[in-house]
Motif scaffolding. Structure first.
Motif, mmCIF file in Angstrom:
data_model
loop_
_atom_site.group_PDB
_atom_site.id
_atom_site.type_symbol
_atom_site.label_atom_id
_atom_site.label_comp_id
_atom_site.label_asym_id
_atom_site.label_seq_id
_atom_site.Cartn_x
_atom_site.Cartn_y
_atom_site.Cartn_z
ATOM 1 N N ILE A 1 -20.580 0.311 33.976
ATOM 2 C CA ILE A 1 -20.184 0.649 32.840
ATOM 3 C C ILE A 1 -18.923 0.217 32.262
ATOM 4 N N THR B 1 -18.981 -2.200 28.763
ATOM 5 C CA THR B 1 -18.320 -1.390 27.666
ATOM 6 C C THR B 1 -16.854 -1.875 27.050
ATOM 7 N N GLU C 1 -14.481 -4.052 24.945
ATOM 8 C CA GLU C 1 -14.470 -4.653 23.698
ATOM 9 C C GLU C 1 -14.378 -6.118 24.017
ATOM 10 N N LYS D 1 -24.608 0.888 23.740
ATOM 11 C CA LYS D 1 -23.244 1.328 23.798
ATOM 12 C C LYS D 1 -22.239 0.272 24.868
ATOM 13 N N CYS D 2 -22.955 -1.046 24.949
ATOM 14 C CA CYS D 2 -22.107 -1.841 25.658
ATOM 15 C C CYS D 2 -22.105 -3.118 25.061
#
Length: 462
Positions: free
Chosen positions: A326, A330, A332, A374-375
């Motif tokens: 995760i 995730t 940026e 969300k990723c």
């Protein structure tokens, strides 16, 4: 050039036993290990091989025995252990650790100099990422700690794991091995080197009802959305993902800004509960990615009774197997660094998991949607036979596989020594022509002697 996951550096005078034990253990876990005793042939350029292998390996594992730091007078003899230390430190980014993980393994009682006692260009070897063995050689607990250190989830480790998976997937029994349909159907037949195979067929896609067909790789480059790749069995969904993997890994080495495709076979999502589907939320996809980094055992579909036989990656706590994935997904990024290839949504089990109050496929769909929403560092490509409903439709482009073009069908039949009568029969029969747009049936049809009355998939199979 062979791509290694781990480079072991050691002094032969007192580090051989430890190095051999680590090489045997890490190799048994599916990792590709550079251990000079087994990897370098007498006729090879020792210097070039050491340098290229070490620079490409994301993990430098130093067996830090007392003798390892007693450096030679290099005016008399080149100290290769010291040189390996220097190369490893040159390619180490202390702030990000993106290019290299350095692990120092010290046997109990070894005399290792502190930071002040090391030459300036290798002082990073005094860093806290040190594992002290309980004895003179690693026991089972020591080996497990070392395995965890060299399978830390980093960008470079993910690239290496996916590259390793891609290579092994094409070997006999691997995920992509059966895509050479000629070899699968007719393994004992005599063939020329230039005989066409299923992998040679160009792959085209189209969107919705559009008649415009675009080469797959072009469509992926032009469309930056997540992709749902739809097509019937045998038309080339998995082959499409193989093309993407080949483009990224075949004959290539790791570079910092490359996009990393990661393949996950959704059909292997187990029919069991536990940590995997805790609270009705699937972590299967993230754990499948973690498993590639950690080790390469095959996942089997299991029942509750067989829960203990599941791969460790699917049963251990989320902090170990899920959270690191995760974190990296995730992050940026100006462009997604990871291309998540999710194969076979239609093959996911519809079994209802009572503890989770959902079916397996419903939980897998939820996980796919969470990845898309969300990723930001991930782009998803899903394959399936039917247009399965997914929640995040506004971020998902549906592309339909078009099958084999007329000109390619004609050329393949001609190359397969089919006569003009047989070829003309195909193009006079619309139903048969549509059947042969699927590579599997085209190859089978080309091998048939008496095909005059054949039109459908079932007739070809029979």
């Amino acid at each position: 050039m062979t791509i290694y996951d781990v480079f072991i550096s050691y002094r032969r005078s007192d580090g051989m036993a430890i190095a051999e034990a680590l090489n045997d253990y890490l190799t048994s876990k599916g990792l590709r290990v550079f251990f000079d005793k087994s990897e370098i042939k007498d006729s090879e350029d020792f210097k070039a091989r050491i340098q290229s292998s070490l620079i490409q390996a994301p993990n430098y594992l130093l067996v830090a025995t007392t003798e390892a730091f007693k450096f030679y007078d290099e005016s008399v003899k080149r100290d290769w252990v010291k040189r390996e230390m220097e190369i490893a430190c040159e390619n180490y980014d202390e702030n990000t650790g993106r290019n290299r993980v350095i692990t120092v393994v010290a046997p109990k009682g070894a005399e290792i100099p502190n930071e002040v006692g090391l030459p300036e260009n290798i002082r990073i070897l005094a860093n806290p990422n040190r594992i002290t063995l309980k004895g003179a050689i690693p026991d089972d607990d020591d080996k497990l700690r070392i395995l965890k250190a060299v399978t830390k989830v980093t960008r470079h480790n993910l690239w290496n794991a996916a590259h390793r998976w891609f290579e092994e997937s094409q070997e006999k029994g691997g995920r992509f091995a059966a895509l050479d349909i000629n070899a699968s159907l007719f393994p004992n037949a005599e063939k020329s080197e230039n005989e066409p195979t299923s992998r040679d067929f160009p792959i085209y896609v189209h969107s919705g009802d559009s008649t415009k067909k675009t080469p797959l790789m072009q469509a992926l480059a032009e469309n930056k959305d997540h992709i749902y790749l739809i097509g019937q069995g045998g038309i080339g969904k998995t082959t499409s993902l193989l093309h993407i993997m080949k483009e990224a890994y075949e004959g290539r080495s790791y570079i910092e800004n490359c996009q990393i495709p990661l393949y996950v076979s959704l059909s292997t999502a187990p029919d069991t509960a536990g940590e995997l589907y805790k609270g009705g939320r699937s972590t299967f996809i993230k754990r499948a990615v973690y498993k590639q980094v950690r080790e390469d055992r095959t996942v089997k579909r299991v029942t509750k009774i067989e829960l203990a036989q599941l791969d460790e990656a699917f049963t251990i706590d989320p902090e170990t197997a899920v959270n690191p994935i995760i974190d990296i997904f995730t992050k940026e990024s100006s462009a997604p660094e990871y291309l998540l290839l999710l194969d076979g949504l239609n093959e996911v089990s519809r079994t209802y998991i009572e503890e989770s109050n959902r079916t397996v496929i419903d939980m897998i769909k939820l996980e796919i949607n969470e990845l898309m929403e969300k990723c930001p560092n991930v782009r998803v490509i899903v394959t399936g036979r039917a247009d399965e409903a997914l929640i995040n439709d506004e971020k998902l482009t549906r592309l339909n596989l078009s099958g084999v073009e007329d000109s390619v069908i004609r050329q393949y039949l001609s190359d397969s020594k089919c006569g003009e009568d047989k070829i003309n029969h195909v193009f006079e029969n619309d139903s048969l022509l549509e059947t042969l747009r699927i590579p599997l049936f085209l190859i089978m049809y080309a091998s048939l002697n008496d095909a005059a009355e054949i039109t459908t998939q079932g007739e070809i199979l029979r």
